[in-house]
Write a protein that holds these residues in place. Structure first.
Motif, mmCIF file in Angstrom:
data_model
loop_
_atom_site.group_PDB
_atom_site.id
_atom_site.type_symbol
_atom_site.label_atom_id
_atom_site.label_comp_id
_atom_site.label_asym_id
_atom_site.label_seq_id
_atom_site.Cartn_x
_atom_site.Cartn_y
_atom_site.Cartn_z
ATOM 1 N N SER A 44 0.860 -1.175 0.000
ATOM 2 C CA SER A 44 0.000 0.000 0.000
ATOM 3 C C SER A 44 0.901 1.230 0.000
ATOM 4 O O SER A 44 1.278 1.703 -1.065
ATOM 5 N N LEU A 45 1.321 1.710 1.160
ATOM 6 C CA LEU A 45 2.075 2.962 1.217
ATOM 7 C C LEU A 45 3.392 2.919 0.462
ATOM 8 O O LEU A 45 3.889 3.963 0.031
ATOM 9 N N THR A 46 3.963 1.748 0.264
ATOM 10 C CA THR A 46 5.237 1.644 -0.445
ATOM 11 C C THR A 46 5.059 1.647 -1.959
ATOM 12 O O THR A 46 6.036 1.809 -2.694
ATOM 13 N N VAL A 86 -0.160 -3.811 -5.861
ATOM 14 C CA VAL A 86 -0.215 -2.521 -5.183
ATOM 15 C C VAL A 86 -1.693 -2.194 -4.997
ATOM 16 O O VAL A 86 -2.396 -1.906 -5.960
ATOM 17 N N ALA A 87 -2.127 -2.311 -3.762
ATOM 18 C CA ALA A 87 -3.525 -2.039 -3.407
ATOM 19 C C ALA A 87 -3.539 -0.774 -2.556
ATOM 20 O O ALA A 87 -3.676 -0.818 -1.338
ATOM 21 N N VAL A 100 0.772 4.861 7.053
ATOM 22 C CA VAL A 100 0.688 6.269 6.679
ATOM 23 C C VAL A 100 2.084 6.804 6.391
ATOM 24 O O VAL A 100 2.924 6.879 7.293
ATOM 25 N N ALA A 101 2.329 7.171 5.146
ATOM 26 C CA ALA A 101 3.616 7.747 4.778
ATOM 27 C C ALA A 101 3.664 9.239 5.088
ATOM 28 O O ALA A 101 4.735 9.806 5.258
ATOM 29 N N ARG A 142 8.681 5.624 3.772
ATOM 30 C CA ARG A 142 8.562 4.561 2.760
ATOM 31 C C ARG A 142 9.841 3.732 2.697
ATOM 32 O O ARG A 142 9.786 2.505 2.627
ATOM 33 N N ARG A 143 11.017 4.368 2.725
ATOM 34 C CA ARG A 143 12.293 3.634 2.698
ATOM 35 C C ARG A 143 12.437 2.767 3.947
ATOM 36 O O ARG A 143 12.879 1.622 3.874
#
Length: 158
Positions: A25-27, A50-51, A101-102, A140-141
């Motif tokens: 998701s966030l990635t 990727v959802a 949550v990014a 994200r990283r």
């Protein structure tokens, strides 16, 4: 000891004759991108989903719709169901998942940097809550690094 890298994960999967699939998701595909950047990845990487939108977690990965409606996508059981769902749907030995949550803004009452990752394998499912700092890129990283680390648990536990 240094953090595991995609090279370490691909090597471990290859040595054990296992395959992996990723639900993100966030990635947004970063985990899969890291894995497939490694030469030889095609022998062990089945694919990814990727959802990003909440309803796709249900539609594509089989996450319980009532769970998503009641608690939203940022919880342990959603990450676990994403990992199990991608493992089943893509026919992999190991499923990985990221949701959270990014940033930069909170989402559904969850602060930026709150992330759940999960790994599913034949012995079960394991999830981990992360509290990551920094900007959107750093979150994200950090999520990618953490899920690669968790992947080795699944490889070792299979």
């Amino acid at each position: 000891m240094s953090r595991p890298t995609a090279v370490d994960v691909i090597r471990a999967l290859t040595e054990r004759g296992l395959t992996v699939a990723v639900a993100e998701s966030l990635t947004g595909g970063l985990v899969l991108s890291e894995l497939v950047s490694v030469p030889g990845a095609s022998a062990v990487v089945r694919g990814g989903v990727v959802a990003y939108a909440t309803e796709l977690k249900h539609d594509l990965l089989g996450v319980d719709a009532a769970l998503l409606a009641s608690g939203g996508p940022i919880q342990a059981c959603v990450a676990e169901q994403m990992a199990s769902g991608v493992r089943a749907r893509l026919g992999a030995d190991i499923g990985l998942a990221t949701t959270g949550v990014a940033g930069p803004e909170p989402q559904d009452g969850h602060p930026p940097g709150e992330v759940w990752i999960a790994v599913a394998w034949s012995a079960g499912v394991r999830s981990v809550r992360l509290e990551l700092g920094g900007d959107r890129t750093a979150v994200r990283r950090g999520t990618v690094e953490a899920v690669l680390d968790l992947a080795l648990d699944g490889v070792g536990g299979s």
